[in-house]
Design a protein around this motif. Sequence first.
Motif, PDB file in Angstrom:
ATOM      1  N   ASP A 325       0.829  -1.201   0.000  1.00 50.44           N
ATOM      2  CA  ASP A 325       0.000   0.000   0.000  1.00 50.44           C
ATOM      3  C   ASP A 325       0.861   1.247   0.000  1.00 50.44           C
ATOM      4  O   ASP A 325       2.052   1.218   0.348  1.00 50.44           O
ATOM      5  CB  ASP A 325      -0.883   0.018   1.250  1.00 50.44           C
ATOM      6  CG  ASP A 325      -2.223  -0.644   1.006  1.00 50.44           C
ATOM      7  OD1 ASP A 325      -2.704  -0.573  -0.137  1.00 50.44           O
ATOM      8  OD2 ASP A 325      -2.766  -1.234   1.943  1.00 50.44           O
ATOM      9  N   LEU A 327       2.373   4.365   1.603  1.00 49.50           N
ATOM     10  CA  LEU A 327       2.739   4.618   2.994  1.00 49.50           C
ATOM     11  C   LEU A 327       2.581   6.089   3.348  1.00 49.50           C
ATOM     12  O   LEU A 327       3.202   6.578   4.284  1.00 49.50           O
ATOM     13  CB  LEU A 327       4.175   4.149   3.235  1.00 49.50           C
ATOM     14  CG  LEU A 327       4.383   2.629   3.115  1.00 49.50           C
ATOM     15  CD1 LEU A 327       5.840   2.266   3.399  1.00 49.50           C
ATOM     16  CD2 LEU A 327       3.458   1.868   4.047  1.00 49.50           C
ATOM     17  N   HIS A 329       0.971   8.293   5.279  1.00 46.99           N
ATOM     18  CA  HIS A 329       0.121   8.198   6.469  1.00 46.99           C
ATOM     19  C   HIS A 329      -0.653   9.486   6.745  1.00 46.99           C
ATOM     20  O   HIS A 329      -1.383   9.554   7.733  1.00 46.99           O
ATOM     21  CB  HIS A 329       0.960   7.808   7.682  1.00 46.99           C
ATOM     22  CG  HIS A 329       1.467   6.393   7.615  1.00 46.99           C
ATOM     23  ND1 HIS A 329       0.730   5.314   8.015  1.00 46.99           N
ATOM     24  CD2 HIS A 329       2.638   5.897   7.146  1.00 46.99           C
ATOM     25  CE1 HIS A 329       1.424   4.198   7.820  1.00 46.99           C
ATOM     26  NE2 HIS A 329       2.586   4.530   7.290  1.00 46.99           N
ATOM     27  N   ARG A 358      -4.495   6.563   6.574  1.00 46.59           N
ATOM     28  CA  ARG A 358      -3.939   5.318   6.049  1.00 46.59           C
ATOM     29  C   ARG A 358      -2.915   4.742   7.024  1.00 46.59           C
ATOM     30  O   ARG A 358      -2.076   5.454   7.578  1.00 46.59           O
ATOM     31  CB  ARG A 358      -3.275   5.566   4.696  1.00 46.59           C
ATOM     32  CG  ARG A 358      -2.686   4.295   4.087  1.00 46.59           C
ATOM     33  CD  ARG A 358      -2.180   4.506   2.677  1.00 46.59           C
ATOM     34  NE  ARG A 358      -3.270   4.892   1.779  1.00 46.59           N
ATOM     35  CZ  ARG A 358      -4.166   4.063   1.266  1.00 46.59           C
ATOM     36  NH1 ARG A 358      -4.135   2.785   1.593  1.00 46.59           N
ATOM     37  NH2 ARG A 358      -5.096   4.497   0.450  1.00 46.59           N
ATOM     38  N   GLY A 359      -2.973   3.424   7.213  1.00 46.29           N
ATOM     39  CA  GLY A 359      -2.016   2.744   8.082  1.00 46.29           C
ATOM     40  C   GLY A 359      -2.234   2.982   9.554  1.00 46.29           C
ATOM     41  O   GLY A 359      -1.415   2.564  10.380  1.00 46.29           O
ATOM     42  N   GLY A 514       0.734  -0.256   5.605  1.00 43.91           N
ATOM     43  CA  GLY A 514      -0.203   0.713   5.045  1.00 43.91           C
ATOM     44  C   GLY A 514      -1.665   0.320   5.102  1.00 43.91           C
ATOM     45  O   GLY A 514      -2.521   1.072   4.623  1.00 43.91           O
TER      46      GLY A 514
END
Length: 586
Positions: A325, A327, A329, A358-359, A514
């Motif tokens: 994914d 990364l 964030h 995300r993540g 991720g």
Amino acid sequence: MNAADDFIVRGDNLTKRFERQKLDTITALDRVSFGARPGALTALVGPDGAGKTTLLRLAAGLMRADEGSLTVLGLDAAKQPQAIQDRISYMPQRFGLYEDLSVRENLDLYADLHGVTPEQRAERYPRLMEMTALAPFLDRLAGKLSGGMKQKLGLACTLVRSPELLLLDEPTVGVDPLSRRELWDIVSGLVENEGLSVIVSTSYMDEAERCAHVVVLHEGHVLASGTPQELMSRASGHSFLAMSQRGTPARKLQADLIDRPDVIDAVPHGGQVRVVLGDREPLSLQDVTFEPTSPILEDSLMMLLRHKTDEQPAANAALELTRKDSLDHSEVVIEVHDLVRKFGDFTAVNRTSFEVKRGEVFGLLGPNGAGKTTTFRMLCGLLPATSGTLKVAGADLRRARAEARQNIGYVAQKFSLYGDISVLENLQFFAGAYGLRNSRAAQRIEWALDNFELKQRASSTAGSLPGGFQRRLAMAAALLHEPAIVFLDEPTSGADPLARREFWRRIGSLADHGTTIVVTTHFMEEAEYCDRIMIQDAGTMLAIGTPEEVRRQAGSGGEPAHSMEDAFIGIVEQGRERAQRQEHAA
């Protein structure tokens, strides 16, 4: 009084076997000996499949041992099971409440079954209602009660007669910390004030610490037994609190430590990491300090299990992902603004707003009936919102739920597995449901079998798997299509500490690559694994932030709450006091 009179339950060399498929035999108990003293709390602890439920069912006279002897209240359990059942009460994990009957009707039904007279009911019911705080809900249907209230009603039904011995099988599974504390206050009060003898199985080591005697089981054997203090002394000098001098989050420090061969256990706690070491000397790691701390019962349990299995608590649990994914964030993947969900005149979720990046590992916490499951189901696209904005993976869930679900993995609390077909057939079914075909499906199934250590059980039916392997299979099925966001609803409910470590090691590796995680849990130690948490009650958001920020909100005098459980209970109680003041003012 002879030695046997010192025990209300005494088992010697108990062995119990179960026939499974095609002459496959499981030995649930293997020469187990134990004793429970009268007027005291005795705890049975151990991993999934340890034999705790089997031992309770033998004591309740519901099964007979294949070998060995068992006396309950001085009676032979093999020869006098009915006489035992007439004098004890047993509350299994899934207590049989009748959801279409009211609280009072459930009590009456169990009173009828046990031959409780009207005069005894008139004396007993008021005490039970005071004890469980269910008096205002006598006419409410059991199916309309929260999880904690159902458990308290189940306990009240178990106590409609006055038993000499109470057997409780995981009574607080799926119950929030506030209700859990209330249930234990009830049970402790029965022991201290009425001299009731209680044997309880539990996955919570802090509950076992409240007992007079603890029996540790593993794969049908007794690993150890004694007072909590005797068992905790095994970990004396091995327990430490670790903290990163670089400000590394507790979750990431925990993941680094738990993979080390010289670390027996590591778990986030209060912004630090509680570590159990094989040696009594702290590790020498750059930018990490280790402070000695007093052992707790869970430290000793993890030492016992490690010495028995000679495996890391989360060995090989980190996932190897094929999809990488983004990364970034800072990217927002879940947007919630003024979210409302009503059921008729009842508002289950009231103008909730938050974002998840995300993540991120995001925790939804709250008491039973707080609205978190409703919020969770709306985020998954399983339930439409009444009003507000809800976007998941860029899709508006009020208009394009099907589009959003393509990017979502979901693990339900009661795992959505097909029990009558094999592990492999379950994975094949879910691969097809997610649109995976031919070589792609085969690759992803192979990945799932490898990463979740299911190859040896591929031909076993899902329903025959121990709870820990069912949990692995449910997680593997949810990840087959490599979703960007994974929703986990009470994924470790009823899991032992060993299984929880393994589970969270997998979750951490997903987030590191991720994948965004949204999780509900009643284990407050698990909130420490989250990057941020939100606490709800009565449909209203009470707190949101990092675990440290939430502990500070609940603290006093500028000091954060000692633990996330203390913070949770404090924030919920403060919120309810505010709501009561506003109601009175109105």
